[in-house]
Design a protein around this motif. Structure first.
Motif, PDB file in Angstrom:
ATOM      1  N   HIS A  80      55.720 -57.314  20.161  1.00  6.71           N
ATOM      2  CA  HIS A  80      56.044 -58.185  21.298  1.00  6.71           C
ATOM      3  C   HIS A  80      54.954 -59.225  21.528  1.00  6.71           C
ATOM      4  N   PHE A  81      53.690 -58.791  21.485  1.00  4.29           N
ATOM      5  CA  PHE A  81      52.602 -59.730  21.759  1.00  4.29           C
ATOM      6  C   PHE A  81      52.334 -60.671  20.579  1.00  4.29           C
ATOM      7  N   HIS A  82      52.619 -60.246  19.359  1.00  4.64           N
ATOM      8  CA  HIS A  82      52.422 -61.124  18.208  1.00  4.64           C
ATOM      9  C   HIS A  82      53.525 -62.180  18.098  1.00  4.64           C
ATOM     10  N   PHE A  83      54.752 -61.830  18.476  1.00  2.62           N
ATOM     11  CA  PHE A  83      55.881 -62.724  18.217  1.00  2.62           C
ATOM     12  C   PHE A  83      56.453 -63.402  19.459  1.00  2.62           C
ATOM     13  N   SER A  84      56.202 -62.894  20.632  1.00  3.94           N
ATOM     14  CA  SER A  84      56.751 -63.509  21.837  1.00  3.94           C
ATOM     15  C   SER A  84      55.643 -63.954  22.781  1.00  3.94           C
ATOM     16  N   SER A  85      54.865 -62.991  23.255  1.00  2.00           N
ATOM     17  CA  SER A  85      53.847 -63.300  24.261  1.00  2.00           C
ATOM     18  C   SER A  85      52.854 -64.344  23.783  1.00  2.00           C
ATOM     19  N   ALA A  86      52.484 -64.308  22.507  1.00  3.55           N
ATOM     20  CA  ALA A  86      51.516 -65.274  21.980  1.00  3.55           C
ATOM     21  C   ALA A  86      52.184 -66.568  21.551  1.00  3.55           C
ATOM     22  N   TYR A 119      46.680 -63.720  24.089  1.00  2.90           N
ATOM     23  CA  TYR A 119      47.665 -62.647  23.934  1.00  2.90           C
ATOM     24  C   TYR A 119      47.676 -62.070  22.521  1.00  2.90           C
ATOM     25  N   PHE A 120      47.241 -62.848  21.544  1.00  2.42           N
ATOM     26  CA  PHE A 120      47.128 -62.295  20.197  1.00  2.42           C
ATOM     27  C   PHE A 120      46.170 -61.090  20.191  1.00  2.42           C
ATOM     28  N   PHE A 121      45.105 -61.190  20.969  1.00  2.00           N
ATOM     29  CA  PHE A 121      44.137 -60.098  21.025  1.00  2.00           C
ATOM     30  C   PHE A 121      44.767 -58.840  21.611  1.00  2.00           C
ATOM     31  N   ILE A 122      45.614 -58.999  22.632  1.00  5.72           N
ATOM     32  CA  ILE A 122      46.299 -57.840  23.205  1.00  5.72           C
ATOM     33  C   ILE A 122      47.214 -57.213  22.155  1.00  5.72           C
ATOM     34  N   GLY A 123      47.885 -58.067  21.353  1.00  5.76           N
ATOM     35  CA  GLY A 123      48.698 -57.546  20.261  1.00  5.76           C
ATOM     36  C   GLY A 123      47.867 -56.800  19.238  1.00  5.76           C
ATOM     37  N   TYR A 172      45.612 -45.673  15.284  1.00  6.79           N
ATOM     38  CA  TYR A 172      44.853 -44.479  15.652  1.00  6.79           C
ATOM     39  C   TYR A 172      45.767 -43.369  16.184  1.00  6.79           C
ATOM     40  N   GLN A 173      47.063 -43.694  16.373  1.00  2.00           N
ATOM     41  CA  GLN A 173      48.038 -42.731  16.897  1.00  2.00           C
ATOM     42  C   GLN A 173      47.601 -42.169  18.253  1.00  2.00           C
ATOM     43  N   VAL A 174      47.154 -43.080  19.111  1.00  3.84           N
ATOM     44  CA  VAL A 174      46.684 -42.689  20.435  1.00  3.84           C
ATOM     45  C   VAL A 174      47.838 -42.704  21.420  1.00  3.84           C
ATOM     46  N   ASN A 175      47.911 -41.700  22.270  1.00  2.00           N
ATOM     47  CA  ASN A 175      48.849 -41.690  23.389  1.00  2.00           C
ATOM     48  C   ASN A 175      48.137 -42.244  24.613  1.00  2.00           C
ATOM     49  N   LEU A 176      48.576 -43.421  25.068  1.00  2.00           N
ATOM     50  CA  LEU A 176      47.923 -44.091  26.190  1.00  2.00           C
ATOM     51  C   LEU A 176      48.864 -44.103  27.382  1.00  2.00           C
ATOM     52  N   PHE A 177      48.392 -43.603  28.515  1.00  2.00           N
ATOM     53  CA  PHE A 177      49.224 -43.473  29.709  1.00  2.00           C
ATOM     54  C   PHE A 177      50.470 -42.662  29.346  1.00  2.00           C
ATOM     55  N   GLN A 178      51.658 -43.259  29.561  1.00  2.00           N
ATOM     56  CA  GLN A 178      52.892 -42.561  29.231  1.00  2.00           C
ATOM     57  C   GLN A 178      53.491 -43.063  27.916  1.00  2.00           C
ATOM     58  N   ALA A 179      52.740 -43.866  27.200  1.00  2.00           N
ATOM     59  CA  ALA A 179      53.274 -44.495  25.993  1.00  2.00           C
ATOM     60  C   ALA A 179      52.830 -43.738  24.749  1.00  2.00           C
ATOM     61  N   ASN A 180      53.768 -43.576  23.806  1.00  2.00           N
ATOM     62  CA  ASN A 180      53.457 -42.941  22.530  1.00  2.00           C
ATOM     63  C   ASN A 180      53.180 -44.013  21.485  1.00  2.00           C
ATOM     64  N   PRO A 181      52.719 -43.635  20.289  1.00  2.00           N
ATOM     65  CA  PRO A 181      52.395 -44.635  19.259  1.00  2.00           C
ATOM     66  C   PRO A 181      53.547 -45.570  18.916  1.00  2.00           C
ATOM     67  N   ALA A 182      54.797 -45.087  18.943  1.00  2.00           N
ATOM     68  CA  ALA A 182      55.934 -45.965  18.647  1.00  2.00           C
ATOM     69  C   ALA A 182      56.014 -47.102  19.656  1.00  2.00           C
ATOM     70  N   THR A 183      55.712 -46.807  20.925  1.00  5.87           N
ATOM     71  CA  THR A 183      55.696 -47.848  21.960  1.00  5.87           C
ATOM     72  C   THR A 183      54.566 -48.830  21.711  1.00  5.87           C
ATOM     73  N   HIS A 184      53.424 -48.329  21.227  1.00  2.00           N
ATOM     74  CA  HIS A 184      52.312 -49.224  20.904  1.00  2.00           C
ATOM     75  C   HIS A 184      52.720 -50.225  19.820  1.00  2.00           C
ATOM     76  N   ALA A 185      53.452 -49.744  18.812  1.00  2.00           N
ATOM     77  CA  ALA A 185      53.889 -50.625  17.728  1.00  2.00           C
ATOM     78  C   ALA A 185      54.817 -51.713  18.263  1.00  2.00           C
ATOM     79  N   LEU A 186      55.767 -51.329  19.123  1.00  2.00           N
ATOM     80  CA  LEU A 186      56.691 -52.302  19.703  1.00  2.00           C
ATOM     81  C   LEU A 186      55.945 -53.299  20.586  1.00  2.00           C
ATOM     82  N   SER A 187      54.964 -52.805  21.339  1.00  2.00           N
ATOM     83  CA  SER A 187      54.162 -53.694  22.194  1.00  2.00           C
ATOM     84  C   SER A 187      53.376 -54.686  21.342  1.00  2.00           C
ATOM     85  N   SER A 188      52.853 -54.215  20.203  1.00  2.00           N
ATOM     86  CA  SER A 188      52.109 -55.101  19.313  1.00  2.00           C
ATOM     87  C   SER A 188      53.009 -56.204  18.764  1.00  2.00           C
TER      88      SER A 188
END
Length: 330
Positions: free
Chosen positions: A172-178, A141-145, A154-170
């Protein structure tokens, strides 16, 4: 001065001290005009990662695992510096409109890929051992983070998520999921085997995926994932506190693990009373995010990792109390 530095250098948490000093600068110097989420990501890179590495060792008989482990130890600090340079180039050096922040973030992505590969080797080597599957999954899961961090830079918009969501997801995966799978896996190494433990590990692996999917596509799925994940942490902390009360472990380990559990329950209490506090003190969720983040990152995660590092050292030296599971660290 030498007498002062000597015990620090011999400390089990010594690998995290240089990064800890850098993190203090990042949080408090005006030069680093970073968003709070970015500061927490860099805290993970400089402090959480070396503590996670301290939990691990390698099988001398497995050449791949031995090589990956050596690469992880060698590359962690340079990768953290590249992550810092990536964020600084975006927010401090005025290069946010270029590809430079994204390119620099690839260093951290490579490091998390090495952790992922190491996690897979743990799962393969320890076939069927539930605790090792949990630890391996946490490293994956660290890799997903790391991937979410690169998308954010890279400020990429992926699916319906904006870069701010990417930061929160990162985050989440660094501090909880992993981290939570690592904690539950470490608990599985020392606890008496329970019939419910495989279910906890299974939910612990599925929960982060549901949360990630929900953050992008569906709020109900996110709520289900968060609920399952939170219930898992309640089970983990409850059992751990009971275990610590009945088993005379390393005093430092017990101290930090209790602090970790208390930090989690403080977050739970604040969440329960949030509606009342919001109404009486005119507070918003933005006022609580720094509090939640601090309690989770510095309380639950950091203190928990320090505690487990001391216990991992005890396992390596076969110093756990009688009745505890003594398994080689991998």
């Amino acid at each position: 001065m030498n007498s002062f530095l000597k015990p620090i250098m011999k400390s089990l948490i010594a690998p995290a001290i240089p990064g800890g000093i850098i993190t203090i600068f990042i949080f408090y110097l005006d030069y680093f005009q970073f968003a709070l989420v970015e500061k927490f990501l860099l805290f993970a890179a400089f402090v959480i990662a070396p503590l996670v590495i301290s939990l691990l060792s390698h099988d001398e008989g497995n050449k791949l695992q031995r090589m990956v482990f050596a690469a992880i130890k060698l590359f962690q600090f340079p990768a953290a510096l590249l992550a810092l340079a990536s964020v600084a180039s975006n927010k401090t050096w005025g290069l946010g409109d270029t590809y430079i922040p994204g390119v620099l973030s690839l260093g951290w992505l490579l490091f998390t890929l090495l952790l992922c590969i190491y996690g897979v080797t743990i799962i393969v080597i320890h076939k069927g051992k539930i605790a090792e599957i949990a630890i391996g999954a946490g490293l994956v899961y660290f890799f997903i983070g790391g991937a979410w961090f690169t998308l954010y830079q890279y400020q990429v918009n992926l699916f319906q998520a904006n870069p701010a969501t990417h930061a929160l997801s990162s985050v989440h995966f660094h501090f909880s999921s992993a981290i939570v799978p690592l904690f539950i896996g470490m608990l599985g190494r020392i606890m008496a085997k329970k019939s419910w433990y495989p279910w906890v590990v299974a939910i612990d692996i599925i929960g982060p995926i549901l949360i990630a999917i929900g953050m992008i596509f569906s709020k109900p799925i996110e709520y289900i994932g968060v609920t399952l994940f939170a219930c898992n942490i309640v089970i983990y902390t409850s059992y751990l506190l009971t275990y610590l009360r009945k088993n005379p472990l390393h005093k430092k380990a017990a101290f930090f693990l209790v602090l970790s559990c208390l930090a989690f329950y403080t977050v739970v209490v604040l969440s329960i009373f949030y509606p009342l506090l919001k109404k009486t003190l005119s507070l918003t969720i933005l006022d609580f995010i720094p509090v939640y983040g601090t309690l989770h990152a510095f309380g639950f995660v950091l203190c928990g990792l320090i505690g487990w590092v001391y216990i991992a050292d005890s396992i390596k030296k076969n110093r756990l109390p009688s009745g505890s599971v003594r398994e080689p660290i991998a």
